[in-house]
Write a protein that holds these residues in place. Structure first.
Motif, PDB file in Angstrom:
ATOM      1  N   ILE A 167     -81.201  70.258 -47.137  1.00 41.42           N
ATOM      2  CA  ILE A 167     -79.850  70.205 -47.380  1.00 41.42           C
ATOM      3  C   ILE A 167     -79.300  69.893 -45.960  1.00 41.42           C
ATOM      4  N   ALA A 168     -79.515  70.885 -44.995  1.00 38.66           N
ATOM      5  CA  ALA A 168     -78.936  70.796 -43.695  1.00 38.66           C
ATOM      6  C   ALA A 168     -79.047  69.579 -42.806  1.00 38.66           C
ATOM      7  N   GLU A 169     -80.313  68.928 -43.196  1.00 37.93           N
ATOM      8  CA  GLU A 169     -80.513  67.593 -42.567  1.00 37.93           C
ATOM      9  C   GLU A 169     -79.507  66.777 -43.002  1.00 37.93           C
ATOM     10  N   GLN A 170     -78.928  66.871 -44.144  1.00 32.29           N
ATOM     11  CA  GLN A 170     -77.742  65.811 -44.580  1.00 32.29           C
ATOM     12  C   GLN A 170     -76.502  65.969 -43.984  1.00 32.29           C
ATOM     13  N   TYR A 171     -76.309  67.092 -43.510  1.00 37.09           N
ATOM     14  CA  TYR A 171     -75.009  67.487 -42.921  1.00 37.09           C
ATOM     15  C   TYR A 171     -74.940  67.970 -41.485  1.00 37.09           C
ATOM     16  N   THR A 172     -76.063  68.191 -40.927  1.00 33.35           N
ATOM     17  CA  THR A 172     -76.018  68.862 -39.413  1.00 33.35           C
ATOM     18  C   THR A 172     -75.691  67.652 -38.535  1.00 33.35           C
ATOM     19  N   PRO A 173     -76.386  66.307 -38.576  1.00 28.76           N
ATOM     20  CA  PRO A 173     -76.139  65.245 -37.654  1.00 28.76           C
ATOM     21  C   PRO A 173     -74.561  64.938 -37.710  1.00 28.76           C
ATOM     22  N   LYS A 174     -73.733  65.199 -38.753  1.00 33.51           N
ATOM     23  CA  LYS A 174     -72.468  64.821 -39.095  1.00 33.51           C
ATOM     24  C   LYS A 174     -71.530  66.110 -38.287  1.00 33.51           C
ATOM     25  N   ILE A 175     -71.915  67.200 -38.384  1.00 35.51           N
ATOM     26  CA  ILE A 175     -71.209  68.313 -38.018  1.00 35.51           C
ATOM     27  C   ILE A 175     -71.265  68.290 -36.314  1.00 35.51           C
ATOM     28  N   GLU A 176     -72.687  67.842 -36.043  1.00 35.40           N
ATOM     29  CA  GLU A 176     -72.845  67.851 -34.512  1.00 35.40           C
ATOM     30  C   GLU A 176     -71.946  66.789 -33.751  1.00 35.40           C
ATOM     31  N   ASP A 177     -71.959  65.635 -34.664  1.00 38.42           N
ATOM     32  CA  ASP A 177     -71.027  64.678 -34.182  1.00 38.42           C
ATOM     33  C   ASP A 177     -69.681  64.991 -34.026  1.00 38.42           C
ATOM     34  N   LEU A 178     -69.190  65.653 -34.958  1.00 42.30           N
ATOM     35  CA  LEU A 178     -67.666  66.317 -34.853  1.00 42.30           C
ATOM     36  C   LEU A 178     -67.599  67.157 -33.853  1.00 42.30           C
ATOM     37  N   ASN A 179     -68.515  68.064 -33.972  1.00 41.75           N
ATOM     38  CA  ASN A 179     -68.585  69.033 -32.568  1.00 41.75           C
ATOM     39  C   ASN A 179     -68.345  68.374 -31.464  1.00 41.75           C
ATOM     40  N   SER A 180     -69.039  67.327 -30.996  1.00 43.55           N
ATOM     41  CA  SER A 180     -69.248  66.547 -29.802  1.00 43.55           C
ATOM     42  C   SER A 180     -67.824  65.974 -29.672  1.00 43.55           C
ATOM     43  N   GLN A 181     -67.266  65.385 -30.688  1.00 43.33           N
ATOM     44  CA  GLN A 181     -65.984  64.643 -30.672  1.00 43.33           C
ATOM     45  C   GLN A 181     -64.768  65.753 -29.945  1.00 43.33           C
ATOM     46  N   ILE A 182     -64.865  67.047 -30.881  1.00 38.53           N
ATOM     47  CA  ILE A 182     -63.964  68.022 -30.182  1.00 38.53           C
ATOM     48  C   ILE A 182     -64.278  68.521 -28.793  1.00 38.53           C
ATOM     49  N   ALA A 183     -65.567  68.590 -28.598  1.00 35.80           N
ATOM     50  CA  ALA A 183     -65.766  68.969 -27.024  1.00 35.80           C
ATOM     51  C   ALA A 183     -65.164  68.033 -25.980  1.00 35.80           C
ATOM     52  N   ASN A 184     -65.286  66.692 -26.664  1.00 39.24           N
ATOM     53  CA  ASN A 184     -64.726  65.578 -25.832  1.00 39.24           C
ATOM     54  C   ASN A 184     -63.249  65.661 -25.508  1.00 39.24           C
ATOM     55  N   LEU A 185     -62.506  66.063 -26.605  1.00 38.19           N
ATOM     56  CA  LEU A 185     -61.079  66.111 -26.396  1.00 38.19           C
ATOM     57  C   LEU A 185     -60.797  67.452 -25.718  1.00 38.19           C
TER      58      LEU A 185
END
Length: 366
Positions: free
Chosen positions: A141-159
């Motif tokens: 189940i984590a494989e379905q959500y982890t990429p999306k969460i990591e992408d969002l965290n990357s966007q937060i880190a970029n901001l």
């Protein structure tokens, strides 16, 4: 009373057995008792196996009772159809299909009781399997959500990185105009001259941009964090919804597979025990000498067989004799003149009728 019941269970002919000795009756009572208790154990084993499936006591007992009756009927049939022969080899050959059937029945009976006997060990194996399934399920189940969460965290880190970069720029401009005022850099003149004012305005403009950037990025980060919380909530909901399926992973097939994970020797000995119980009536009849009951039963069967063969032979002989007589009678009649004249007269009449009918048909056609 109990003796008569066990004799009935053995499938023996009670009318013949009543005329036999007490020892012969006891032998068949023992065979019948084995058949009865095997069926009883089969009923108990089936009830437990069905209870793991239906999880309902009354339903399990009912169908277990039906299964016990089926095993009782099969065992009774197996024992009653084994006849004592003059040759031990013939007896063994006729018993081979019944022994194979007894082996199958022993496997079916022993397996549910093995599940009950090794219940604690099976529960331990099932617990380990459930834990592995839980971890595997969470990872899938984590494989379905982890990429999306990591992408969002990357966007937060970029901001946040944009804010840090802008803050570093503002701090650098601040140090520049302060140094200009102190005369330690820039023109080297102490005081707030035109150059100082220019650098101060540049710093203030950058500071305003920083404040605006913080406001905009804060809103974006808040939206991204809300989306992350939503994804995490969906992940937990999926895990919670699928967990009951894993928790209920203790059905009959799962327990049989878990039993296969345990050492095979204890299960094998239990199987041998039930195999011995199931085949004991068969081998009891095979190894026992031909007794009074067997002779009386053979006498009764051969009497009926002989009488039937005599009846069939008499009918065949009667038919053959009647055919021979009829052939002789018709052969003698065929040579008589009176019969020939009568046959000739009737044949002439038949031909006249055929000619008249043909003439009428031809006339009507014209």
């Amino acid at each position: 009373m109990l003796k008569k019941f066990f004799i009935l269970c053995s499938g023996a002919d009670t009318l013949i057995l009543d005329e036999c000795s007490n020892g012969e009756q006891n032998k068949y009572a023992g065979i019948g008792a084995t058949v009865f208790f095997t069926a009883l154990m089969a009923s108990i084993a089936a009830s437990y196996a069905l209870y793991t499936v239906f999880d309902n006591l009354l339903t399990s007992i009912f169908f277990g009772f039906i299964w016990g009756l089926l095993i009782f009927n099969l065992d009774r049939y197996i024992v009653s159809t084994i006849k004592k022969r003059d040759s031990s080899l013939d007896e063994f050959l006729q018993a081979i299909p019944r022994i194979l059937l007894a082996v199958i029945i022993a496997v079916v009976i022993s397996k549910p009781l093995e599940l009950k006997i090794f219940e604690k060990e099976i529960n331990q194996v099932l617990l380990e399997q459930k834990n592995e399934l839980t971890l595997s399920n969470q990872n899938q189940i984590a494989e379905q959500y982890t990429p999306k969460i990591e992408d969002l965290n990357s966007q937060i880190a970029n901001l946040n990185s944009q804010i840090d970069t802008k803050e570093a720029e503002v701090n650098s401009l601040y140090d520049t105009f302060i140094s200009e005022a102190e005369g330690t850099a820039g023109t080297g003149l102490l005081g707030k001259g035109p150059v100082y004012k220019e650098k101060r305005e540049k710093h203030d403009a950058a500071l305003a941009e920083l404040q605006q950037l913080k406001t905009e990025n804060k809103a974006k980060v808040s939206a991204l964090e809300t989306e992350i919380l939503s994804l995490q909530g969906d992940y937990k909901a999926n895990v919670n919804n699928s967990q009951p399926i894993i928790d209920n992973f203790d059905g009959l097939m799962a327990r049989v597979n878990a039993l296969g994970e345990l050492p095979w020797l204890p299960s094998f000995f239990i199987f041998l025990l039930f195999l011995a119980i199931e085949t004991s009536p068969i081998f009891a009849k095979l190894i026992s000498p031909k007794g009074e009951y067997d002779f009386r039963l053979e006498d009764q069967e051969t009497t009926v067989k002989t009488w039937t063969m005599q009846k069939v032979a008499e009918r065949k002989l009667l038919l053959k004799t009647d055919n021979d007589i009829n052939n002789r009678v018709y052969t003698e009649i065929a040579d008589e003149e009176e019969v020939m004249n009568y046959k000739r007269k009737k044949a002439r009449e038949l031909m006249q009728l055929q000619a008249d009918a043909f003439f009428k048909n031809q006339k009507s056609a014209l």
